[in-house]
Design a protein around this motif. Structure first.
Motif, short mmCIF file in Angstrom:
data_model
loop_
_atom_site.label_atom_id
_atom_site.label_comp_id
_atom_site.label_asym_id
_atom_site.label_seq_id
_atom_site.Cartn_x
_atom_site.Cartn_y
_atom_site.Cartn_z
N VAL A 164 7.03 -0.67 3.56
CA VAL A 164 5.73 -1.03 3.88
C VAL A 164 5.92 -2.66 4.62
O VAL A 164 4.98 -3.05 5.27
N ARG A 168 -0.38 -1.60 -2.18
CA ARG A 168 0.15 -1.94 -0.63
C ARG A 168 -0.88 -1.70 0.27
O ARG A 168 -1.13 -2.52 1.04
N HIS A 175 2.62 5.35 10.86
CA HIS A 175 3.35 4.46 10.16
C HIS A 175 4.43 4.14 11.23
O HIS A 175 4.26 4.32 12.41
N VAL A 232 -0.35 4.73 3.83
CA VAL A 232 0.23 4.15 2.94
C VAL A 232 0.51 4.76 1.72
O VAL A 232 -0.37 5.67 1.41
#
Length: 195
Positions: A71, A114, A21, A61
């Motif tokens: 996101v 997402r 991430h 995600v």
């Protein structure tokens, strides 16, 4: 590491960095020892030192507590840095892990939405990266089916009769003449060999 990849001819200009991430809070919750700025600086260093490097990464995600804002931050990162290859996965609960007990678990449908949004962005980026490979020639010494990466193209595999023309010691030049538009990587390209 950057100098070795840049300077040693036997080292492929390719790196796989499992970033997971870009959001600092989520990286911390995932127990990563980096933050978003460190990741951005690392990618910048690689691109500056080795402009032709292929960078691949994976992202999760829907980790517990992920928000739409998180996101969006990941979306902006992917849009800005245009990684060559990206694997994207939805978070799934693993029994007896700290994340299993975390609050704010993200619903499966939200995760899928997402994921789809991020992968659509990456497909567009990959198509642009693949487009720049058209007509570009390179050399390779590796056996095609054993080691598929070239120094400056990434994954390229000849098709049909050309597979038998390539052996471990054979030096072949290749030119990318076509790629699949929906492929996230050049490795689905057809190549024309010439020696």
């Amino acid at each position: 590491l950057i100098a070795a990849i840049r300077d040693l001819p036997k080292v492929v200009k390719y790196i796989d960095i499992p970033l997971q991430h870009i959001n600092d809070r989520l990286l911390s919750a995932m127990r990563r020892e980096t933050d978003g700025e460190w990741i951005r600086n690392l990618v910048r260093k690689f691109r500056k030192a080795i402009p032709e490097i292929t960078i691949r990464s994976t992202f999760i995600v829907g980790f517990p507590g992920e928000t739409e804002s998180d996101v969006e931050e990941l979306y902006c990162f992917l849009k800005e840095f245009k990684l060559d290859r990206v694997g994207m996965f939805t978070y799934s609960i693993e029994p007896k892990t700290p994340s299993e007990r975390m609050p704010d678990q993200v619903p499966e449908e939200t995760k899928r939405v997402r994921l789809d949004r991020l992968m659509q962005l990456q497909q567009g980026a990959a198509e642009g990266l693949n487009q720049r490979m058209l007509g570009r020639a390179t050399e390779r010494r590796e056996r095609w089916l054993w080691c598929r990466r070239t120094r400056d193209v990434g994954n390229v595999k000849p098709t049909g009769q050309h597979e038998r023309d390539c052996s471990r010691s054979h030096l072949a030049k290749q030119r990318v003449v076509h790629y699949h538009a929906h492929s996230p990587a050049v490795h689905l390209a057809r190549v024309r060999l010439f020696v």
